[in-house]
Write a protein that holds these residues in place. Structure first.
Motif: not given
Length: 558
Positions: A264, A512, A514, A507
């Motif tokens: 991200v 993921v 980040l 999100l």
């Protein structure tokens, strides 16, 4: 009879290339290439691509490389390398080798031979512009000082034959235009198709090379394009018959835009930078002579004899390739060494390097530039051949810890892969353990969380907090959090560190990564608190009454 001295001087170079690859300590036969030669063997013995006859016990060893489709088992990666390896596998089987047992050994032999053939084509292309010794010199440096050595010399990747065929297409096209040999267009079309068959991203080369050919001889370019289209059409018909779709899965364009990992924030720009300048995957970091050689442009007196359209191959194609692979969310190409995914563009960059390669020395600047080029070349050889093929810690750098789980290490200059060492590796492992808070960490407290599961801990409700202690002796800190988690649907997320908001956003998705920047002085020596506010957390299901938002895996602070 006059002997071509270039062939005599090339012999020790080719012997050295074969010897280096044969003796390499680190060969990637257990990575993506594993299973490549099962396909070759199956084609020879059963006349099919289906791997069903090996049985579940054998196929289970290949994991993600073998996938079920339409009730049959197939090798997932490109078909071209398996087809190009048919003669080698047939010969190996004649000596009693079975690919389910001896694939690694046969792959090493093929990798050595393809590496030598790559150098042969580099020399052939260079000889169109340079005298023999200089042609051999630039070819040897370019192979040993780039991922041609560290990738293609380190295993039978799909890059090996793809680069070989791409070089063949470029050499044939340059020869056809420079020496006015119009009858070579079928070779150009066939080698372009074979390059694509080995490595789908090589599809980018075709339009640039055909445009170059069109600028010199329109009819030949059109004929080559039509033959290439016919070959591609035949491949699509085969795919429809075999798989029930226009292209096999690995060849589908959508594969490049998705990944099991999401980074991200600035993904594309990070990848663009990383593929050229990161200490783990930067092409110009691992092979700096590609850039330094332009200081020697004024020292080059060779007759070039090409229209400016050659830049379509030497510059436009590598740039397009750079943009495309940077658009791939898994742009670093997993746990390999160096600039592997950029290696497909090296045939074009070799032509670009040839243009500015020095053939004379003029004045102090010329001597200084050539000296700097020599230093950059030696550095590149030590990194790509030395570390890439023989460096133990360089080859476990991306796996311990995994860069797929810790992608921020791709940009970490404190301990770069190209300079990996025992001391540096041990320090990084210790630091990573000290600065990483896992979902099941005994050194952290979890308030407003569910009980830990096998690989994660779910948040419970709309607010979850964890506290952890920081040892000031482990600093100083840059003020960066690296969060690894996945989310229950799309979630609005607010993060607070010691009561101060450091992130707010939306999100979603699995795995993921980040990255969150914060003022370093927010991180205290002693106990710290991170709070997650998740206003969109919802009940998991009718039977599972937990209110879920975020599945926490790990958090690292730097």
């Amino acid at each position: 009879m006059k002997i071509d001295t270039s062939r005599l001087f090339a012999v020790p170079v080719l012997v050295a290339v074969i010897a280096v690859v044969s003796m390499a300590k680190f060969v990637s036969s257990g990575s993506d290439p594993a299973g490549t030669l099962l396909v070759s063997e199956t084609l020879l013995t059963h006349g099919t691509l289906k791997l069903d006859h090996y049985g579940p016990e054998v196929l289970s060893r290949y994991g993600y490389r073998v996938r079920e489709k339409n009730g049959h088992y197939y090798y997932y990666f490109p078909l071209g390398t398996s087809l190009a390896s048919l003669p080698f596998v047939a010969m190996a089987k004649g000596f009693g080798f079975e690919m389910a047992i001896h694939e690694a050994e046969v792959q090493r032999v093929i990798a050595a031979l393809t590496s030598a053939l790559t150098v042969v084509l580099l020399i052939a292309l260079a000889r169109l512009f340079l005298e023999p010794l200089n042609a051999i010199l630039i070819s040897a440096i370019f192979w040993a000082g780039s991922s041609l050595a560290s990738t293609s010399g380190g295993g039978l990747w799909s890059h090996n034959f793809a680069i070989l065929f791409a070089l063949g297409a470029i050499y044939t096209a340059i020869r056809a235009t420079r020496l006015q040999q119009a009858g070579l267009w079928p070779v150009i079309a066939i080698t372009l198709f074979l390059a694509y068959l080995c490595r789908p991203t090589m599809a980018l080369l075709a339009p640039f090379l055909l445009l170059y050919l069109f600028s010199d001889h329109r009819l030949n370019a059109i004929k080559a394009g039509l033959l290439l289209a016919a070959l591609l059409g035949g491949f699509m018909l085969f795919s429809v018959n075999e798989f029930g779709q226009l292209l096999p899965d690995y060849y589908l364009p959508g594969r490049l835009s998705t990944s099991h990992i999401q980074i991200v924030g600035g993904t594309f720009s990070d990848a663009l930078y990383g593929n050229l300048f990161s200490p783990a995957r930067g092409l110009l970091i691992y092979s700096p002579f590609i850039l330094v050689v332009w200081l020697c442009l004024g020292q080059s007196d060779k007759p070039w004899g090409l229209k400016r359209s050659w830049l379509l191959i030497g510059l436009a194609w590598p740039l397009a390739h750079w943009v495309v692979v940077s658009n791939f969310s898994h742009w670093w190409g997993g746990q390999g060494f160096g600039a592997r995914l950029m290696s497909d563009s090296l045939p074009g960059l070799f032509l670009l390097t040839l243009y500015s390669w020095p053939t004379a020395l003029r004045g102090r600047f010329g001597k200084a530039a050539t000296g700097l080029l020599a230093i950059a070349s030696i550095f590149a050889i030590l990194v790509n051949t030395g570390q890439g093929l023989f460096g133990y810690y360089a080859n476990i750098w991306a796996a311990q810890p995994s860069v797929d789980d810790h992608p921020w290490y791709l940009f970490d200059w404190h301990y770069p892969q190209l300079l990996a060492s025992k001391r540096g590796h041990e320090r990084r492992l210790a630091q990573n353990a000290q600065r990483t808070i896992s979902f099941d960490s005994a050194d952290a407290s979890f308030i407003g969380w569910c009980e830990p599961e096998a690989t994660q801990r779910w948040s419970s409700g709309t607010t979850s907090e964890m506290t952890f202690r920081v040892d000031g002796r482990g600093g100083p800190y840059q003020g960066i959090f690296h969060l690894q988690a996945f989310f229950f649907g799309r979630q609005r997320v607010t993060m607070l560190l010691n009561g101060v908001e450091i992130y707010q956003g939306q999100l979603a998705g699995n795995n993921v990564h980040l990255t969150v920047d914060f003022p370093p002085d927010l991180l205290r020596n002693g106990e710290n608190s991170v709070i997650f506010r998740l206003p969109d957390a919802v009940q998991a299901s009718d039977t599972d009454t937990r209110v879920l938002g975020l599945a926490f895996e790990k958090l690292r602070y730097d």
